[in-house]
Design a protein around this motif. Structure first.
Motif, PDB file in Angstrom:
ATOM      1  N   VAL A  61       0.824  -1.319   0.145  1.00 15.94           N
ATOM      2  CA  VAL A  61      -0.008  -0.083  -0.025  1.00 15.94           C
ATOM      3  C   VAL A  61       0.978   1.272  -0.026  1.00 15.94           C
ATOM      4  O   VAL A  61       1.695   1.360   1.053  1.00 15.94           O
ATOM      5  CB  VAL A  61      -1.136  -0.147   1.239  1.00 15.94           C
ATOM      6  CG1 VAL A  61      -1.655   1.412   1.228  1.00 15.94           C
ATOM      7  CG2 VAL A  61      -1.918  -1.240   1.245  1.00 15.94           C
ATOM      8  N   MET A  62       0.770   2.036  -0.987  1.00 14.90           N
ATOM      9  CA  MET A  62       1.557   3.297  -1.122  1.00 14.90           C
ATOM     10  C   MET A  62       0.913   4.558  -0.417  1.00 14.90           C
ATOM     11  O   MET A  62      -0.228   4.584  -0.951  1.00 14.90           O
ATOM     12  CB  MET A  62       2.123   3.410  -2.513  1.00 14.90           C
ATOM     13  CG  MET A  62       2.826   2.240  -3.139  1.00 14.90           C
ATOM     14  SD  MET A  62       4.244   1.973  -2.453  1.00 14.90           S
ATOM     15  CE  MET A  62       5.346   3.219  -2.673  1.00 14.90           C
ATOM     16  N   VAL A  63       1.658   5.338   0.105  1.00 13.53           N
ATOM     17  CA  VAL A  63       1.109   6.427   0.947  1.00 13.53           C
ATOM     18  C   VAL A  63       1.804   7.620   0.438  1.00 13.53           C
ATOM     19  O   VAL A  63       3.009   7.662   0.373  1.00 13.53           O
ATOM     20  CB  VAL A  63       0.813   6.259   2.174  1.00 13.53           C
ATOM     21  CG1 VAL A  63       0.279   7.360   2.805  1.00 13.53           C
ATOM     22  CG2 VAL A  63       0.134   4.851   2.786  1.00 13.53           C
ATOM     23  N   SER A  64       1.124   8.788   0.018  1.00 17.88           N
ATOM     24  CA  SER A  64       1.738  10.189  -0.221  1.00 17.88           C
ATOM     25  C   SER A  64       0.870  11.172   0.360  1.00 17.88           C
ATOM     26  O   SER A  64      -0.376  11.104   0.522  1.00 17.88           O
ATOM     27  CB  SER A  64       2.007  10.469  -1.579  1.00 17.88           C
ATOM     28  OG  SER A  64       0.872  10.396  -2.151  1.00 17.88           O
ATOM     29  N   LEU A  65       1.569  12.379   0.771  1.00 18.67           N
ATOM     30  CA  LEU A  65       0.928  13.487   1.496  1.00 18.67           C
ATOM     31  C   LEU A  65       0.118  14.162   0.159  1.00 18.67           C
ATOM     32  O   LEU A  65       0.609  14.120  -0.973  1.00 18.67           O
ATOM     33  CB  LEU A  65       1.664  14.350   2.146  1.00 18.67           C
ATOM     34  CG  LEU A  65       2.405  13.930   3.235  1.00 18.67           C
ATOM     35  CD1 LEU A  65       3.534  14.938   3.726  1.00 18.67           C
ATOM     36  CD2 LEU A  65       1.369  13.629   4.403  1.00 18.67           C
ATOM     37  N   ILE A  66      -1.075  14.886   0.454  1.00 14.41           N
ATOM     38  CA  ILE A  66      -1.906  15.602  -0.467  1.00 14.41           C
ATOM     39  C   ILE A  66      -1.110  16.792  -0.503  1.00 14.41           C
ATOM     40  O   ILE A  66      -1.168  17.665   0.645  1.00 14.41           O
ATOM     41  CB  ILE A  66      -3.287  15.547  -0.118  1.00 14.41           C
ATOM     42  CG1 ILE A  66      -4.100  14.102  -0.576  1.00 14.41           C
ATOM     43  CG2 ILE A  66      -3.942  16.486  -0.882  1.00 14.41           C
ATOM     44  CD1 ILE A  66      -5.220  13.871  -0.068  1.00 14.41           C
ATOM     45  N   GLY A  67      -0.920  17.602  -1.571  1.00 16.65           N
ATOM     46  CA  GLY A  67      -0.452  18.931  -1.567  1.00 16.65           C
ATOM     47  C   GLY A  67       1.114  19.242  -1.150  1.00 16.65           C
ATOM     48  O   GLY A  67       1.636  19.546  -0.934  1.00 16.65           O
TER      49      GLY A  67
END
Length: 67
Positions: A61-67
């Motif tokens: 599961v890949m996670v990144s910050l929004i903005g």
């Protein structure tokens, strides 16, 4: 487990993502030293606040910050 501790975990995960960019759950685990269930609780918190993008690929599961 209470709301305050989940918020603390969310802060740790957010900091790791802010410093390192897009990470998989395994990478977040290594960066934060949190247990997998703690990471998923933190991701739920951050997701509810609209602060992360969460996508599943073949291996993680890949996670990144929004903005």
């Amino acid at each position: 487990m209470n709301v305050e501790i989940i918020g603390t975990w969310a802060g740790e995960v957010w900091n790791a993502l802010n410093e390192q960019g897009t990470l998989g759950v395994k990478q977040i685990k290594k960066a934060t030293k949190l247990k997998e269930k703690e990471i998923y609780a933190a991701l739920g918190w951050l997701g509810r606040e609209g602060k992360v993008n969460i996508a599943e690929d073949e291996k993680d599961v890949m996670v990144s910050l929004i903005g």
